[in-house]
Design a protein around this motif. Structure first.
Motif, short mmCIF file in Angstrom:
data_model
loop_
_atom_site.label_atom_id
_atom_site.label_comp_id
_atom_site.label_asym_id
_atom_site.label_seq_id
_atom_site.Cartn_x
_atom_site.Cartn_y
_atom_site.Cartn_z
N VAL A 21 0.88 -1.17 0.00
CA VAL A 21 0.00 0.00 0.00
C VAL A 21 0.92 1.22 0.00
CG1 VAL A 21 -1.68 1.34 1.33
CG2 VAL A 21 -1.91 -1.13 1.20
N PHE A 22 0.52 2.28 -0.72
CA PHE A 22 1.29 3.53 -0.60
C PHE A 22 0.31 4.67 -0.41
CE2 PHE A 22 0.74 2.60 -5.13
CZ PHE A 22 0.18 3.78 -5.62
N LEU A 23 0.85 5.79 0.14
CA LEU A 23 0.03 6.94 0.53
C LEU A 23 0.11 8.04 -0.52
CD1 LEU A 23 0.89 7.18 4.33
CD2 LEU A 23 -1.06 6.06 3.24
N ILE A 24 -1.01 8.74 -0.72
CA ILE A 24 -1.09 9.79 -1.72
C ILE A 24 -1.62 11.05 -1.03
CG2 ILE A 24 -2.09 10.51 -3.91
CD1 ILE A 24 -2.60 7.51 -4.47
N PRO A 25 -0.78 12.10 -0.89
CA PRO A 25 -1.27 13.36 -0.32
C PRO A 25 -1.98 14.17 -1.39
CG PRO A 25 1.04 13.56 -0.78
CD PRO A 25 0.66 12.15 -1.17
N SER A 26 -2.94 14.99 -0.98
CA SER A 26 -3.62 15.87 -1.94
C SER A 26 -2.67 16.91 -2.49
CB SER A 26 -4.82 16.54 -1.29
OG SER A 26 -4.41 17.30 -0.16
N LYS A 27 -1.63 17.25 -1.74
CA LYS A 27 -0.57 18.14 -2.21
C LYS A 27 0.62 18.00 -1.28
CE LYS A 27 -3.24 21.76 0.09
NZ LYS A 27 -3.96 23.02 -0.09
N VAL A 32 1.57 26.67 4.80
CA VAL A 32 1.09 26.88 6.17
C VAL A 32 -0.31 27.47 6.13
CG1 VAL A 32 1.42 28.28 8.24
CG2 VAL A 32 3.37 27.13 7.21
N GLY A 33 -1.22 26.95 6.96
CA GLY A 33 -2.57 27.46 7.05
C GLY A 33 -3.57 26.81 6.12
N THR A 34 -3.10 25.95 5.19
CA THR A 34 -4.01 25.28 4.27
C THR A 34 -4.33 23.89 4.78
OG1 THR A 34 -2.18 24.43 2.91
CG2 THR A 34 -3.08 26.59 2.33
N ASN A 35 -5.19 23.17 4.04
CA ASN A 35 -5.61 21.83 4.42
C ASN A 35 -4.99 20.81 3.47
OD1 ASN A 35 -7.23 23.25 6.21
ND2 ASN A 35 -9.06 23.06 4.93
N VAL A 36 -4.80 19.59 3.99
CA VAL A 36 -4.26 18.52 3.16
C VAL A 36 -4.89 17.21 3.61
CG1 VAL A 36 -2.26 18.16 4.67
CG2 VAL A 36 -2.15 17.43 2.30
N THR A 37 -5.13 16.34 2.64
CA THR A 37 -5.63 15.00 2.97
C THR A 37 -4.62 13.97 2.50
OG1 THR A 37 -6.81 14.85 0.88
CG2 THR A 37 -8.03 15.71 2.75
N ILE A 38 -4.50 12.91 3.26
CA ILE A 38 -3.60 11.81 2.91
C ILE A 38 -4.45 10.55 2.82
CG2 ILE A 38 -1.51 10.55 3.54
CD1 ILE A 38 -0.73 12.89 5.30
N GLN A 84 -8.89 7.81 5.37
CA GLN A 84 -8.26 9.07 4.96
C GLN A 84 -8.01 9.95 6.17
OE1 GLN A 84 -9.49 11.23 1.26
NE2 GLN A 84 -10.28 12.71 2.70
N LEU A 85 -6.83 10.60 6.18
CA LEU A 85 -6.44 11.52 7.25
C LEU A 85 -6.50 12.93 6.70
CD1 LEU A 85 -5.34 11.49 10.21
CD2 LEU A 85 -3.05 11.72 9.20
N THR A 86 -7.19 13.84 7.40
CA THR A 86 -7.30 15.23 6.98
C THR A 86 -6.66 16.12 8.02
OG1 THR A 86 -9.37 14.78 5.80
CG2 THR A 86 -8.89 17.08 6.36
N LEU A 87 -5.75 16.99 7.54
CA LEU A 87 -5.06 17.95 8.42
C LEU A 87 -5.53 19.34 8.01
CD1 LEU A 87 -1.43 16.52 8.12
CD2 LEU A 87 -3.18 15.91 9.80
#
Length: 974
Positions: A21-27, A32-38, A84-87
């Motif tokens: 399995v491998f992980l794919i970040p949205s960016k 700083v201050g933005t959102n990202v999902t993995i 999915q992990l959302t930061l």
């Protein structure tokens, strides 16, 4: 929690093997201050898994629950359906390694490193200077950015990117752009571009003002001709590239015309103004000038040409023809029958007049002749060569002499000759300068000799490339081959050469570097005049001397060292006069200088002490500074600032004692003394002076009244340093310390409580008291009802039962004050509340509150829910096959239901019943609703008439029968 973790543990033991399995970040990277999902590339079932950030756990999930980690940050979310992990609103701390690990049913692990970066912001650029001169000035541009990581810098000149090389240098990681020797093409605009992985920003725009020129100067004439006829008008125009614009002035044959401007006009010209016209362009900013010459030729026209005979042409006699010209003449040619007729005239032999031994020389001859002349060469009268060109063999000294060319015209029978005299010389070589084993010593005579091979005719001396002339101290002898100095001075230092010349060449010697030896003089010694016993001392000696002096050191006439520097460890016998002697082995001179060293013991063990006296407010106090060694001066400091005498503070004569006449609180601080002498300085450790005072303003804080059986706490405070506290009850001591607690109060605990604050250093004390009263306690407060079942429309009485003395009693309903009404009455002492006819509007939470002088006491809540019903019975039908009947009634508690068919048969004991098929063609159904507490029963009947349902049931029955008949046939066919 423990059971959950244990369940996870056993599940992990039983989990099967791993898969990829491998992980794919949205960016990535992320601002700083933005959102990202993995997310994971494979969202297969992960029964048990964990999200990690570095070593920290974010989430654990398992069958039945999700556990957030203890290090989970705000803004971190987990989707258990997709894993999915959302930061949200990431920070720089959000960077790092993120790991998704599946622990069951399939084991796998995927990880990714997230890079959170600050966007580039506030990019500014500035330039060292903007007004520059081409080729003369350098410029530096500097770029900065307030935030962003990492940062890359680049520069643009207009639309082009600036690269390093040649005159351009990029420094400090590209933050600085340096241009060496600016040119006119460097005016800009310049901008700085700052980038990182997530953003970029451009700086302000900067332009340079570069002065240049004048260059590319040119003069044009209108009209443009090789020569002009007298009377012509000629217009001269001058131009040059220059910033700022150049100024112009004109010159004629080297003389200033006092004419300025870029144009100069010649009108109605004459031949006497022919010559060189010069335009000079000058730039006031660059201070440069440049000139260009225009040659103007003006001639008068030839007005007439005539041929005149002298006498009559008689055969055998002389006959002359003359050419008469009116106007200026450059040349005259004769023709016979249209054919030019000459000579030979103007015979000219050309060639060098001098030559080197061993070289070959070329002579050439020409004449004006029609037809072309024939040529012969003669050396000292002897024929050597025919033809217009004669090249000699390699020459020797005997090759000197006269070389003659004879030109002969075979038609006219005339001849003409011309000669060249040649002298052959041996060239100069091996030119050297030597000093003949002399030493060039200051203030003594000295000679340099020039030697050379060849036919030397002249010798010239030069110093540093400039010709030397004789004066009252310098002269030349032996045909300038000897240069004499009498005497030498230091100004004679330099590079000397001699130039030896012949008629054919010259040669310059190699340079002789004359360095005049002198000294020693101006000898000086550097070093301390006071030394610390036990430490090292260093002296240095210098003298003006060539060559460098040798140095010797003496202490009181005893030699102690060699060399320009002397370092010694000081002991008691190291004091005295130190002498440095400088000597020059070539000049034979010496010079000396001395310095006297005084020895001292360095300062050590600097201590501030106060003895056994305590610092007490309004009392005198002294601090004493003690130190070892030769102390010359003592200085006091408070809080690292030098302390000076003032009102209330004095110093002893030697500053060793600091005295306070009367201490005050402002004298608190860190005190040090600094002891020093000429060789050392030492500062003591800090003495922390804290002035003791008080006690003042003693106060007691605590309640003035409390109930029996409770605890009371009194606290005491006073302005004091230091302070101790004692407690007294009616003059009897009961405790020590700033806080006194009296537990399980009784009525005998009433009385005066006194706190005494005392200071064992100042010897002072102060006290404060508080009168305290103990009252009887309220033990219990509760509510009782006269009827356990509150029925609607019936009366109800609530009674407040209080154990203990109280001053006031009131009621609360739903935490609000409860007041009497036309249906609700209160007894005279408020202990009883009577509801005349209960309604559902009386539902609520009731409390009784009994208060004494200390506090209110609340009863446990009494929750009133009025019993009523059943009311409003309804029957609803849900269509279908089969239909459903539902009966509903308003009731507290909920009603119990029973269904009766028209033949009085009970067909159901719930609020809803499903009708049998044989009843759907029409029947009477009665719902019986009963309240189990009020025993009230209501009835509702419904007549069912549902023909459409009957048709549907009949069709369904027929289809089912048909399928049963077809099953054997289908089995056999399949």
């Amino acid at each position: 929690m423990g059971h959950k973790v244990l369940a996870i543990f056993f599940t992990l033991i039983c989990a099967p093997g791993l898969y990829a399995v491998f992980l794919i970040p949205s960016k990535n990277p992320v601002a700083v201050g933005t959102n990202v999902t993995i997310r994971a590339n494979d969202t297969g079932i992960i029964t048990i898994g964990v999200w990690l950030h570095g070593p920290s756990t974010l989430f654990i999930w398992y069958p039945g629950g999700i556990l957030p980690g203890t290090s989970l940050q705000n803004g971190t979310a987990f989707d258990s359906s997709t894993y999915q992990l959302t930061l949200s609103s990431v920070t720089l701390m959000s960077s790092g390694l993120y790991v998704l690990e599946s622990l069951g049913p399939i084991k796998t692990r995927a990880e990714i490193t997230l890079d959170v970066q600050e966007p580039v912001s506030n990019v500014t650029a500035f330039v060292s200077m903007t007004n520059l001169v081409e080729f003369n000035d350098n410029v530096t541009f500097t770029c900065t950015a307030v935030s962003g990581n990492p940062l890359w810098f680049s520069w643009q000149n207009g639309s082009s990117t600036v690269t390093a090389g040649g005159r351009v240098d990029l420094r400090n990681g590209g933050r600085e752009l340096f241009i060496n020797g600016v040119m006119r093409y460097d005016e800009g605009p310049f901008k700085c571009l700052v980038e990182n992985n997530i953003s970029k920003a451009m700086s302000n725009q900067m332009n340079l003002n570069i002065s240049y020129g004048p260059s590319n100067i040119a003069v044009t004439a209108s009209p443009e001709k090789v020569a002009y006829i007298s009377g012509s008008d000629i217009f001269l125009s001058c131009s040059a590239d220059s910033k700022p614009a150049a100024s112009f002035y004109w010159m004629y044959n080297g003389n200033n015309l006092n004419v300025s401007g870029s144009s100069y006009n010649l009108r109605n010209t004459t031949s006497n103004i022919s010559g060189q016209y010069t335009c000079v362009a000058k730039n006031a900013a660059t201070l440069r000038s440049v000139a260009v010459i225009k040659q103007i030729k003006i001639v008068d026209p030839i007005l007439s040409v005539t041929v005149n005979p002298a006498g009559s042409p008689v055969e055998g006699n002389v006959f002359n023809l003359s050419c008469n010209v009116v106007g200026p003449v450059d040349s005259i040619h004769w023709m016979k029958n249209g054919i030019y007729l000459d000579g030979p005239n103007n015979t000219a032999a050309s060639g060098p007049h001098i030559a080197e031994v061993g070289s070959s020389v070329t002579f050439s001859c020409s004449s004006v002749s029609r037809p072309q002349s024939q040529y012969s060469w003669y050396f000292n009268g002897l024929s050597v060569k025919n033809g217009s060109v004669y090249v000699t063999a390699p020459l020797s000294k005997t090759g000197s002499g006269e070389y003659t060319c004879m030109a002969f015209n075979s038609i006219t029978g005339r001849s003409s000759s011309s000669s060249v005299t040649l002298a052959v010389y041996v060239p100069v070589s091996n030119v050297t300068v030597n000093r003949n084993n002399q030493q060039p010593i200051f203030n003594q005579p000295f000679t340099l000799t020039c030697t050379a091979s060849g036919d030397v005719k002249n010798i010239q001396w030069m110093k540093n490339g400039t010709k030397i002339y004789s004066d009252n101290r310098i002269n030349f002898t032996a045909n300038n081959s000897v240069l004499n100095f009498n005497p030498l001075t230091l100004s004679d230092n330099g590079l000397y050469q001699c130039l030896a010349s012949t008629a054919v060449n010259n040669m310059t010697s190699a340079a002789y570097d004359l360095q005049v030896f002198y000294g020693p003089r101006d000898t000086t010694i550097a070093g301390p005049i006071v030394g610390a016993i036990g430490r090292n001392v260093t002296f240095s000696c210098s003298a003006d001397s060539n060559p460098a002096s040798r140095y010797s050191w003496f202490l009181n006439s005893t030699k102690v060292g060699e060399g320009p520097v002397l370092t010694r460890a000081l002991s008691l016998d190291s004091g005295g006069r130190y002498t440095c002697i400088a000597s020059n082995d070539i000049t034979g001179s010496i010079s000396n200088v001395s310095l006297k060293l005084t020895l001292m013991y360095p300062v050590s063990n600097v201590i501030v002490n106060a003895g056994n006296q305590p610092p007490v407010f309004s009392q005198p106090f002294t601090l004493t500074c003690t130190a070892s060694g030769d102390v010359e001066h003592i200085q006091w400091m408070k809080n690292s600032m030098f302390l000076h005498p003032r009102n209330g503070i004095t110093f002893s004569t030697d500053n060793s004692t600091l005295s306070f006449q009367s201490l005050n609180l402002n004298d608190d601080g860190y005190y040090q003394c600094e002891a020093n002498n000429a060789v050392s300085l030492m500062t003591s450790l800090v003495y922390d002076l804290k002035v003791n005072y008080g006690p003042w303003n003693t106060t007691v804080v605590g309640p003035s009244m409390e109930e029996m059986g409770s605890n009371v706490t009194f606290s005491c405070s006073a302005t004091s340093r230091p302070s101790q506290y004692s407690w007294f009850y009616n003059n009897s001591k009961v405790g020590d310390g700033p806080v006194f607690v009296n537990a399980a109060l009784s009525l005998t605990s009433s009385g005066r409580y006194t706190c005494m604050a005392y200071n064992n250093i100042t010897g002072s004390s102060s006290n404060a008291s508080l009168e305290f009263t103990v009252i009887e306690a309220i033990v219990t407060v509760d509510i009782t009802s006269n009827n356990p079942i509150p029925l609607a429309s019936q009366s109800l009485q609530l009674t407040c039962n209080v154990k203990g003395a109280y001053n006031r009693l009131h009621w609360l309903r739903n935490n609000q004050y409860f007041q009497p009404s036309d249906r609700v009455k209160f007894s005279a002492d408020n202990t009883t509340v009577t509801f005349k006819a209960l309604q559902t509007a009386d539902d609520g939470r009731y409390q009784c509150v009994a208060s004494n002088a200390v506090r209110p006491h609340f009863s446990q809540p009494y929750d009133l829910a009025v019993i009523f019903g059943p009311e409003s019975v309804t029957i609803s039908v849900r269509p279908g096959i089969p239909p459903v009947l539902t009966c509903q009634a308003l009731s507290r508690p909920p009603a119990v239901y029973k269904w009766i068919l028209e033949n009085n048969a009970v067909v159901g004991n719930y609020s809803s019943i499903v009708l049998p098929v044989n009843s759907i063609f029409g029947s009477n159904y009665t719902c019986v609703a009963k309240n189990p507490l009020t025993n009230v029963t209501l009835y509702m009947t419904h007549i069912l008439n549902y023909p459409d349902a009957a048709v549907s049931v009949q069709a369904s029955v027929m289809l089912t029968a048909l399928l049963v008949l077809l099953i054997p046939v289908l089995d056999e066919w399949l």
